[in-house]
Motif scaffolding. Structure first.
Motif, short mmCIF file in Angstrom:
data_model
loop_
_atom_site.label_atom_id
_atom_site.label_comp_id
_atom_site.label_asym_id
_atom_site.label_seq_id
_atom_site.Cartn_x
_atom_site.Cartn_y
_atom_site.Cartn_z
N LEU A 74 -45.68 -23.97 -47.65
CA LEU A 74 -44.61 -23.36 -46.87
C LEU A 74 -44.99 -23.48 -45.40
CD1 LEU A 74 -44.60 -20.07 -48.91
CD2 LEU A 74 -42.56 -21.45 -48.63
N ALA A 75 -44.00 -23.66 -44.53
CA ALA A 75 -44.32 -23.75 -43.10
C ALA A 75 -43.11 -23.39 -42.25
CB ALA A 75 -44.78 -25.17 -42.76
N PHE A 76 -43.41 -22.93 -41.04
CA PHE A 76 -42.42 -22.73 -39.99
C PHE A 76 -42.67 -23.78 -38.92
CE2 PHE A 76 -42.18 -18.56 -41.85
CZ PHE A 76 -40.92 -18.07 -41.52
N GLU A 77 -41.64 -24.43 -38.46
CA GLU A 77 -41.73 -25.29 -37.29
C GLU A 77 -41.44 -24.38 -36.09
OE1 GLU A 77 -40.17 -29.47 -39.27
OE2 GLU A 77 -38.73 -28.22 -38.17
N PRO A 78 -42.40 -24.23 -35.16
CA PRO A 78 -42.23 -23.27 -34.08
C PRO A 78 -41.08 -23.63 -33.14
CG PRO A 78 -44.29 -24.49 -33.82
CD PRO A 78 -43.68 -24.93 -35.11
N GLY A 79 -40.43 -22.59 -32.64
CA GLY A 79 -39.38 -22.75 -31.63
C GLY A 79 -37.98 -22.76 -32.21
N VAL A 80 -37.03 -22.50 -31.32
CA VAL A 80 -35.62 -22.50 -31.70
C VAL A 80 -35.24 -23.89 -32.22
CG1 VAL A 80 -33.26 -22.28 -30.82
CG2 VAL A 80 -35.02 -20.67 -30.09
N GLY A 81 -34.56 -23.92 -33.35
CA GLY A 81 -34.17 -25.17 -33.98
C GLY A 81 -35.14 -25.66 -35.04
N GLY A 82 -36.35 -25.08 -35.06
CA GLY A 82 -37.34 -25.47 -36.07
C GLY A 82 -36.91 -25.02 -37.45
N ARG A 83 -37.39 -25.74 -38.44
CA ARG A 83 -37.10 -25.36 -39.83
C ARG A 83 -38.17 -24.41 -40.33
NH1 ARG A 83 -37.83 -30.30 -43.38
NH2 ARG A 83 -39.67 -30.40 -42.08
N TYR A 84 -37.81 -23.63 -41.33
CA TYR A 84 -38.83 -23.02 -42.18
C TYR A 84 -38.51 -23.56 -43.56
CZ TYR A 84 -35.70 -19.14 -43.58
OH TYR A 84 -34.67 -18.37 -44.06
N TYR A 85 -39.53 -24.10 -44.21
CA TYR A 85 -39.27 -24.92 -45.39
C TYR A 85 -40.46 -24.87 -46.34
CZ TYR A 85 -42.24 -28.35 -43.05
OH TYR A 85 -43.30 -28.99 -42.44
N ALA A 129 -35.42 -27.03 -46.93
CA ALA A 129 -35.40 -26.07 -45.84
C ALA A 129 -34.74 -24.78 -46.29
CB ALA A 129 -34.66 -26.65 -44.64
N TRP A 130 -35.41 -23.66 -46.01
CA TRP A 130 -34.83 -22.35 -46.26
C TRP A 130 -33.86 -22.00 -45.14
CZ3 TRP A 130 -35.25 -18.74 -50.15
CH2 TRP A 130 -36.14 -19.05 -51.18
N GLY A 131 -34.03 -22.65 -43.98
CA GLY A 131 -33.14 -22.41 -42.86
C GLY A 131 -33.72 -22.92 -41.56
N ARG A 132 -33.05 -22.53 -40.47
CA ARG A 132 -33.46 -22.93 -39.12
C ARG A 132 -33.71 -21.70 -38.26
NH1 ARG A 132 -34.42 -27.98 -37.95
NH2 ARG A 132 -33.22 -29.49 -39.09
N VAL A 133 -34.63 -21.85 -37.32
CA VAL A 133 -34.96 -20.77 -36.40
C VAL A 133 -33.88 -20.68 -35.32
CG1 VAL A 133 -36.64 -19.97 -34.69
CG2 VAL A 133 -37.44 -21.02 -36.83
N LEU A 134 -33.33 -19.48 -35.14
CA LEU A 134 -32.31 -19.23 -34.12
C LEU A 134 -32.90 -18.55 -32.88
CD1 LEU A 134 -29.48 -17.87 -36.46
CD2 LEU A 134 -29.77 -20.21 -35.59
#
Length: 155
Positions: free
Chosen positions: A48-59, A69-74
């Motif tokens: 599991l991982a988060f891509e840091p910053g707005v627009g990044g995925r958590y997947y 992808a579980w979603g995107r960072v807003l």
């Protein structure tokens, strides 16, 4: 119950750590707190991982390298706030984009210099469409809930 009247679900936990440390554990070590039953990949989950910053995925990804992808960072405010979309449908299945995704808000608030209140809110649940009320019912149990309970242990 009409779709728009599905209430938000808010849960919280207070932990002995700074808001910065809590944000770090939440975003850099999701494997330490993410419930094992919350899985979208079909094969065994490998990470599991988060891509840091707005627009990044958590997947997540499985042992064969398939990613979902579980979603995107807003919103990405280290030590303060994280907001992301939650890409599931009303039947707990993955959806490919944010059009029907609800949102998850996570706020990290200092209680004192060594204690933080972490609040996790599921909002805009009506966007899940058919089955949205069932998702609300599954989430609305007692605080802190499985996710924040596991998070507190990871701290």
């Amino acid at each position: 119950m009409p779709e728009q009247s599905i209430p938000d679900v808010r849960k919280s936990v207070t932990v002995a750590a700074t808001p910065e440390h809590c944000f770090e554990v939440f975003t850099q070590r999701p494997g330490d707190w993410w419930p094992a039953s919350h899985i979208l990949v079909k094969k065994e989950r490998a990470g599991l991982a988060f891509e840091p910053g707005v627009g990044g995925r958590y997947y997540e990804w499985d042992v064969e390298g398939t990613e979902i992808a579980w979603g995107r960072v807003l919103e990405w405010e280290p030590g303060k706030r994280l907001v992301m979309t939650w890409r599931i449908d009303g039947h707990w299945q993955s959806i490919p984009d944010d059009e029907r995704a609800s949102e998850i808000e996570v706020d990290f608030t200092a209680v004192d210099e060594n204690t933080t209140r972490v609040e996790l809110a599921h909002v805009k649940l009506h966007k899940h469409g058919e089955g949205a009320f069932g998702i609300f019912k599954a989430l609305e149990g007692a605080s802190p809930g499985e996710t924040l309970e596991r998070f507190a242990k990871a701290i």
